[in-house]
Design a protein around this motif. Structure first.
Motif, PDB file in Angstrom:
ATOM      1  N   UNK A   1      29.419  65.658  39.105  1.00 21.45           N
ATOM      2  CA  UNK A   1      28.420  64.847  39.452  1.00 21.45           C
ATOM      3  C   UNK A   1      27.718  64.830  40.982  1.00 21.45           C
ATOM      4  N   UNK A   2      26.864  63.972  41.573  1.00 22.61           N
ATOM      5  CA  UNK A   2      26.615  64.057  42.554  1.00 22.61           C
ATOM      6  C   UNK A   2      27.837  63.801  43.728  1.00 22.61           C
ATOM      7  N   UNK A   3      27.832  64.105  44.860  1.00 22.47           N
ATOM      8  CA  UNK A   3      28.833  63.739  45.939  1.00 22.47           C
ATOM      9  C   UNK A   3      28.651  62.039  46.220  1.00 22.47           C
ATOM     10  N   UNK A   4      29.662  61.370  46.608  1.00 21.61           N
ATOM     11  CA  UNK A   4      29.430  60.112  46.737  1.00 21.61           C
ATOM     12  C   UNK A   4      29.373  59.844  48.202  1.00 21.61           C
ATOM     13  N   UNK A   5      28.146  59.219  48.723  1.00 17.13           N
ATOM     14  CA  UNK A   5      28.098  58.973  50.311  1.00 17.13           C
ATOM     15  C   UNK A   5      29.176  57.912  50.706  1.00 17.13           C
ATOM     16  N   UNK A   6      29.323  57.687  51.891  1.00 16.29           N
ATOM     17  CA  UNK A   6      30.502  56.945  52.303  1.00 16.29           C
ATOM     18  C   UNK A   6      30.086  55.204  52.329  1.00 16.29           C
ATOM     19  N   UNK A   7      28.553  55.111  52.171  1.00 20.19           N
ATOM     20  CA  UNK A   7      28.052  53.758  52.057  1.00 20.19           C
ATOM     21  C   UNK A   7      27.672  53.632  50.778  1.00 20.19           C
ATOM     22  N   UNK A   8      27.724  54.264  49.742  1.00 17.67           N
ATOM     23  CA  UNK A   8      27.264  54.162  48.390  1.00 17.67           C
ATOM     24  C   UNK A   8      27.928  52.987  47.658  1.00 17.67           C
ATOM     25  N   UNK A   9      26.999  52.290  46.832  1.00 22.28           N
ATOM     26  CA  UNK A   9      27.471  51.500  45.722  1.00 22.28           C
ATOM     27  C   UNK A   9      28.037  52.024  44.573  1.00 22.28           C
ATOM     28  N   UNK A  10      29.395  52.132  44.130  1.00 27.05           N
ATOM     29  CA  UNK A  10      29.720  52.642  42.942  1.00 27.05           C
ATOM     30  C   UNK A  10      30.236  51.840  41.885  1.00 27.05           C
ATOM     31  N   UNK A  11      30.607  52.448  40.755  1.00 26.95           N
ATOM     32  CA  UNK A  11      31.005  51.761  39.545  1.00 26.95           C
ATOM     33  C   UNK A  11      32.379  52.842  39.402  1.00 26.95           C
ATOM     34  N   UNK A  12      33.388  52.227  39.290  1.00 25.70           N
ATOM     35  CA  UNK A  12      34.737  52.880  39.045  1.00 25.70           C
ATOM     36  C   UNK A  12      35.835  51.962  38.029  1.00 25.70           C
ATOM     37  N   UNK A  13      36.612  52.884  37.470  1.00 29.63           N
ATOM     38  CA  UNK A  13      37.944  52.083  36.969  1.00 29.63           C
ATOM     39  C   UNK A  13      38.891  52.447  37.918  1.00 29.63           C
ATOM     40  N   UNK A  14      39.894  51.583  38.053  1.00 29.73           N
ATOM     41  CA  UNK A  14      41.040  51.908  39.072  1.00 29.73           C
ATOM     42  C   UNK A  14      42.318  51.021  38.448  1.00 29.73           C
ATOM     43  N   UNK A  15      43.510  51.488  39.036  1.00 28.81           N
ATOM     44  CA  UNK A  15      44.571  50.803  38.795  1.00 28.81           C
ATOM     45  C   UNK A  15      45.367  50.685  40.556  1.00 28.81           C
ATOM     46  N   UNK A  16      45.784  49.347  40.914  1.00 30.46           N
ATOM     47  CA  UNK A  16      46.537  49.500  41.980  1.00 30.46           C
ATOM     48  C   UNK A  16      48.008  49.192  41.889  1.00 30.46           C
ATOM     49  N   UNK A  17      48.874  49.866  42.421  1.00 30.17           N
ATOM     50  CA  UNK A  17      50.197  49.619  42.374  1.00 30.17           C
ATOM     51  C   UNK A  17      50.985  49.380  43.676  1.00 30.17           C
ATOM     52  N   UNK A  18      51.754  48.350  43.975  1.00 28.23           N
ATOM     53  CA  UNK A  18      52.401  48.267  45.213  1.00 28.23           C
ATOM     54  C   UNK A  18      53.589  49.075  45.101  1.00 28.23           C
ATOM     55  N   UNK A  19      53.769  49.944  46.327  1.00 25.65           N
ATOM     56  CA  UNK A  19      54.834  51.039  46.544  1.00 25.65           C
ATOM     57  C   UNK A  19      56.071  50.196  46.659  1.00 25.65           C
ATOM     58  N   UNK A  20      56.087  49.048  47.257  1.00 24.81           N
ATOM     59  CA  UNK A  20      57.433  48.637  47.476  1.00 24.81           C
ATOM     60  C   UNK A  20      58.188  48.329  46.373  1.00 24.81           C
ATOM     61  N   UNK A  21      57.458  47.979  45.141  1.00 25.51           N
ATOM     62  CA  UNK A  21      58.306  47.327  44.053  1.00 25.51           C
ATOM     63  C   UNK A  21      57.861  47.974  42.726  1.00 25.51           C
TER      64      UNK A  21
END
Length: 210
Positions: free
Chosen positions: A116-136
């Motif tokens: 798809x199109x390249x995402x500009x650094x100020x774009x509003x985006x729709x994403x799916x994400x998962x965040x994990x803490x590296x400590x544990x």
């Protein structure tokens, strides 16, 4: 609505995307708590009303990935290591941490390049994400678990999340190992993030909405 889970100074994402709001919280005043709503800018819980500029999926798969697959990215840190498998159309991503995992510089890896199109650094985006803490190795926020994408402006999130998405193409799956300075330098207690924690995200870029 579930409580906010992650971002820089105010909740940043629209709809039901608790994590990204925490991401916005790291630049807030000392002691300030993120708004307990979705990550919408300024604590707003309503979706960003911008004309769609690219196709956006309506959901994030919540099924676990198939067992025995080969990770798409393995990264040794200054301590520990991490292995990331991106999401598919039917399964959520997987982030395995041998920890405590930490990095001193943020690293981004494209798991699967989109077309798809390249995402500009100020774009509003729709994403799916998962965040994990590296400590544990704990998952502190996941739109995959909620089954709904998150929508937010890239200039309203922590630097590491912006670095992961800006310049990528819509449709890409990416991973980022975020050093503490690009995430929550002072920690984010409401998400179990301590000062000095490195964070790891698996992200699917669904579309540009504004």
């Amino acid at each position: 609505m579930k409580s906010t889970r992650a971002f820089r100074s105010a909740a940043i994402v629209a709809g039901a995307a608790p994590f990204v709001a925490l991401l916005a919280a790291c630049g807030s005043d000392a002691g300030a708590e993120p708004t307990p709503t979705s990550p919408a800018a300024n604590g707003s819980s309503s979706a960003v009303a911008a004309p769609s500029q690219s196709p956006v999926a309506a959901s994030c798969p919540s099924a676990p990935p198939a067992a025995g697959g080969t990770p798409e990215w393995t990264l040794p840190g200054t301590t520990g290591n991490v292995a990331v498998t991106g999401s598919t159309d039917s399964a959520a991503p997987e982030i395995k941490v041998a920890g405590p995992f930490g990095v001193t510089a943020t690293q981004v890896h494209t798991l699967v390049a989109g077309d798809g199109p390249v995402v500009p650094d100020t774009a509003t985006v729709s994403v799916c994400y998962m965040g994990v803490n590296g400590r544990d190795g704990s998952t502190f926020d996941s739109s995959y678990e909620r089954g709904e994408p998150a929508e937010f402006p890239l200039d309203g999130v922590v630097p590491g999340f912006q670095k992961a998405i800006a310049g990528q193409k819509v449709g890409s799956t990416v991973a980022v190992a975020m050093d503490p300075a690009d995430g929550y330098p002072e920690g984010q207690p409401s998400a179990g993030i301590q000062k000095g924690d490195s964070l790891v995200f698996a992200i699917k870029i669904l579309g540009i909405t504004g």
